[in-house]
Write an enzyme that holds these catalytic residues in place. Structure first.
Site, PDB file in Angstrom:
ATOM      1  N   LYS A  95       0.853  -1.194   0.000  1.00  0.00           N
ATOM      2  CA  LYS A  95       0.000   0.000   0.000  1.00  0.00           C
ATOM      3  C   LYS A  95       0.891   1.247   0.000  1.00  0.00           C
ATOM      4  CE  LYS A  95      -4.408   1.022   2.267  1.00  0.00           C
ATOM      5  NZ  LYS A  95      -5.149   0.862   3.512  1.00  0.00           N
TER       6      LYS A  95
HETATM    7  O1  G3P Z   1      -8.783   1.660   4.231  1.00  0.00           O
HETATM    8  C1  G3P Z   1      -8.644   2.972   4.674  1.00  0.00           C
HETATM    9  C2  G3P Z   1      -9.452   3.146   5.889  1.00  0.00           C
HETATM   10  O2  G3P Z   1      -8.934   2.345   6.897  1.00  0.00           O
HETATM   11  C3  G3P Z   1      -9.614   4.505   6.416  1.00  0.00           C
HETATM   12  O3  G3P Z   1     -10.786   4.462   7.140  1.00  0.00           O
HETATM   13  O4  G3P Z   1     -12.423   5.190   8.776  1.00  0.00           O
HETATM   14  O5  G3P Z   1     -10.005   5.783   9.082  1.00  0.00           O
HETATM   15  O6  G3P Z   1     -11.350   6.881   7.319  1.00  0.00           O
HETATM   16  P1  G3P Z   1     -11.162   5.646   8.142  1.00  0.00           P
END
Ligand code: G3P
Length: 218
Positions: free
Chosen positions: A87
């Site tokens: 990633k």
């Molecule tokens: O895959 C990316 C994700 O983990 C981000 O999620 O909820 O931290 O915006 P969030």
């Protein structure tokens, strides 16, 4: 559409896997930190454990922000398992690294994507997956789902192979919308995946079927 779970938590990954619908896992440094995993050896062991469990694509994020550092980390991560997807953030050196890794057959997930322009560059570079952050776009009063739609249209017109991985999903409804607007993959917490099952009429209907069955059995 593929289903990935967005966590580094082994119990949640195990539960999602037991459903039979899990295609992969995405992690990021924040999710790894939430599990309290510290030190490179422990982090690598944890990735290996997830890969063994899932037997599907597992995104592991680099920490470096320079080209050489990203490549060095990418090679080390790719050594862990054939299931590792590296990633990489959508920054200038990230694009260079994605091009190089793509040439060498190492799978990548281009992350922290918030615009169609970024999505075009990532596809040109040959990213395997592209991660637009739906929830964080919604948080800033824009429409994350419109971005999925726009990228899906562009990728279809241009014939790009990069898979759109709708990330930063926080609700079951967002999974449905991502499917509708052309995401190839969603990554989501377990709660949003399980939430897809829920409907009050299903619960009421099942209750009635079982009650009628009991009556018919005397
Ligand atoms: O895959 C990316 C994700 O983990 C981000 O999620 O909820 O931290 O915006 P969030």
């Amino acid at each position: 559409m593929k289903f990935f779970i967005d966590t580094a938590n082994i119990d949640q990954i195990t539960e999602a896997k037991s459903l039979g619908i899990l295609d992969g896992v995405t992690t990021n440094p924040s999710l790894m930190a939430m599990e309290g995993i510290k030190g490179k050896d422990n982090i690598f062991k944890h990735y290996a454990k997830i890969c063994d469990l899932v037997q599907g694509d597992v995104s592991a994020e680099v920490i470096s922000t320079d080209y050489e550092g990203m490549l060095r980390e990418a090679y080390e991560l790719a050594e862990i398992s054939e299931h590792i997807v590296v990633k990489i953030p959508i920054i200038k050196d990230g694009i260079k690294a994605i091009c190089k890794l793509n040439d060498e057959g190492i799978k990548t997930n281009c992350t922290l994507v918030f615009s169609a322009g970024q999505a075009i560059l990532a596809a040109k570079a040959g990213a395997t997956y592209l991660s637009p952050f739906i929830g964080r776009i919604d948080d800033s009063n824009w429409d994350g789902m419109l971005l999925i739609k726009e990228i899906a249209e562009i990728y279809a017109v241009q014939g790009y192979d990069t898979m759109i991985l709708a990330a930063s999903i926080r609700s079951s409804r967002q999974i449905v919308d991502a499917a509708r607007y052309g995401a190839d993959v969603i990554t989501s917490p377990l709660s949003s995946i399980l939430g897809l099952l829920k409907h009050p009429l299903t619960d009421l209907g099942l209750e009635k079927f079982l009650a009628d069955h009991r009556k018919s059995q005397g």
